[in-house]
Design an enzyme around this catalytic site. Structure first.
Site, mmCIF file in Angstrom:
data_model
loop_
_atom_site.group_PDB
_atom_site.id
_atom_site.type_symbol
_atom_site.label_atom_id
_atom_site.label_comp_id
_atom_site.label_asym_id
_atom_site.label_seq_id
_atom_site.Cartn_x
_atom_site.Cartn_y
_atom_site.Cartn_z
ATOM 1 N N ASP A 95 -7.634 2.879 17.446
ATOM 2 C CA ASP A 95 -8.127 4.022 18.225
ATOM 3 C C ASP A 95 -9.508 4.391 17.684
ATOM 4 O O ASP A 95 -9.631 4.853 16.549
ATOM 5 C CB ASP A 95 -7.144 5.204 18.074
ATOM 6 N N SER A 119 -7.228 10.899 11.688
ATOM 7 C CA SER A 119 -7.474 9.487 11.329
ATOM 8 C C SER A 119 -8.467 9.364 10.171
ATOM 9 O O SER A 119 -8.717 8.258 9.683
ATOM 10 C CB SER A 119 -8.020 8.728 12.545
ATOM 11 N N ASP A 140 -17.934 10.647 14.881
ATOM 12 C CA ASP A 140 -17.922 11.910 14.125
ATOM 13 C C ASP A 140 -17.658 11.650 12.640
ATOM 14 O O ASP A 140 -18.233 12.312 11.768
ATOM 15 C CB ASP A 140 -16.856 12.852 14.690
#
Ligand code: RIB
Length: 313
Positions: free
Chosen positions: A250, A295, A256
């Protein structure tokens, strides 16, 4: 790790991400079953703040959330991570920012952002946060809040001698004069293309695009290139900093992760090239897990990976 602690303040967005994992995307009029759903805190600004915090910086957030279920929960999320949220306001009668996200089996995403309260973050909110902003070694911004607020924050950073990193995401037409004072202008390939009109499908095209941005007055340009790494350009040199290989599930929030970690590595006093290489790895690692903020790696786990991979400089 270096001894100097970095202090980052993010002026930007906070969303709640509603992510579905799908084999295919529905056609008009069609209903299909998705495979999995994930609800999490997101928003480019908030993600960058969390990445910076997990990398070990002191972090403050200047943002607006809605007067709904998500608003107070977003503030609690900042606080629980040790992020200073005293300059995160609640906009009455407005929804929080939300982002329906669609992830395909290769890990690529498509995102729709409904800005909600993010659109109420004003230059006055930046002024009200001046005491917090003045403590920062780096102010980080994106384009998910009104551009007049971003331009005001760039001027604030310049006037107060604070380093300023601008991530023009999502891409919108930019008044280059208003952002030329930013120390770093960091779009990804598609943002760079929308902003300049120059296609960025290869390192060579990224080079041309970066040179165009320098001609518009940008001081240093970094174009993130996904699995090709990133390209950094200044008045004297252009260099490709290679990526690290990972198995992506993903990619949401990888940009970011790059921005937030790069701000910290620079703030700690690392050389730009090492800071970029580390940010490449930090971003790549985030794609090996599902979700956005959830994550991101904690600093000790990142350092282990950096050492294992021989720290590519
Ligand atoms: O960059 C990823 C982010 O974009 C998501 O968290 C989503 O909220 C949008 O802002």
């Amino acid at each position: 790790m270096t001894a100097k602690e970095s202090m980052i303040v993010v002026v930007g967005s906070a969303n709640v991400d509603l992510t579905t994992f799908n084999e295919v995307f529905p056609r008009p009029g069609e209903t299909i079953f998705g495979k999995k759903f994930d609800l999490g805190f997101g928003g480019k600004g908030a993600n960058q703040a969390v990445a910076a915090r997990l990398c070990g910086a002191s972090v403050g957030m200047v943002a607006k959330v809605g007067s709904d279920l998500f608003g107070p929960a977003t503030i609690r999320n900042f606080e629980s991570q040790g992020i200073d949220a005293t300059c995160v306001g609640i906009a009455e009668g407005v929804s929080s920012g939300v982002a329906p996200i669609f992830v395909d089996p290769s890990g690529q995403n498509r995102i729709i952002v409904v800005k909600g309260a993010n659109d109420t973050l004003s230059p006055e909110d930046v002024d009200a946060a001046a005491p917090l902003l003045r403590k920062a070694d780096t102010i980080v911004m994106q384009f998910e809040v009104p551009l007049r607020t971003v331009y005001h924050a760039v001027r604030f950073a310049k006037a107060n001698g604070v380093r300023c990193i601008l991530n023009p995401a999502p891409a919108q037409p930019v008044d280059f004069k208003e952002v030329a004072a930013a120390d770093y202008f960091i779009p990804n390939e598609s943002e760079a293309e929308v902003i300049t009109g120059i296609p960025v499908t290869s390192a060579d095209e990224a080079r041309k695009c970066a040179q165009f941005l320098l001609q518009q007055g940008m001081r240093r340009v970094v174009i993130t290139l996904g699995e090709r790494g990133c390209l950094v350009a200044g008045p004297e040199e252009v260099e490709l900093i290679p990526a690290f290989k990972v198995q992506a599930v993903d990619t949401t929030g990888a940009g970011d992760a790059f921005i937030g970690s790069f701000a910290v590595f620079l703030g700690e006093g690392l050389e730009e090239k090492e800071a970029l290489s580390r940010a490449n790895l930090y971003a790549a690692l985030s794609t090996t897990r599902v979700g956005t903020q959830k994550s991101f790696f904690k600093r000790p786990d990142f350092e282990k990976e950096w050492r294992n991979r021989g720290g590519r400089l």
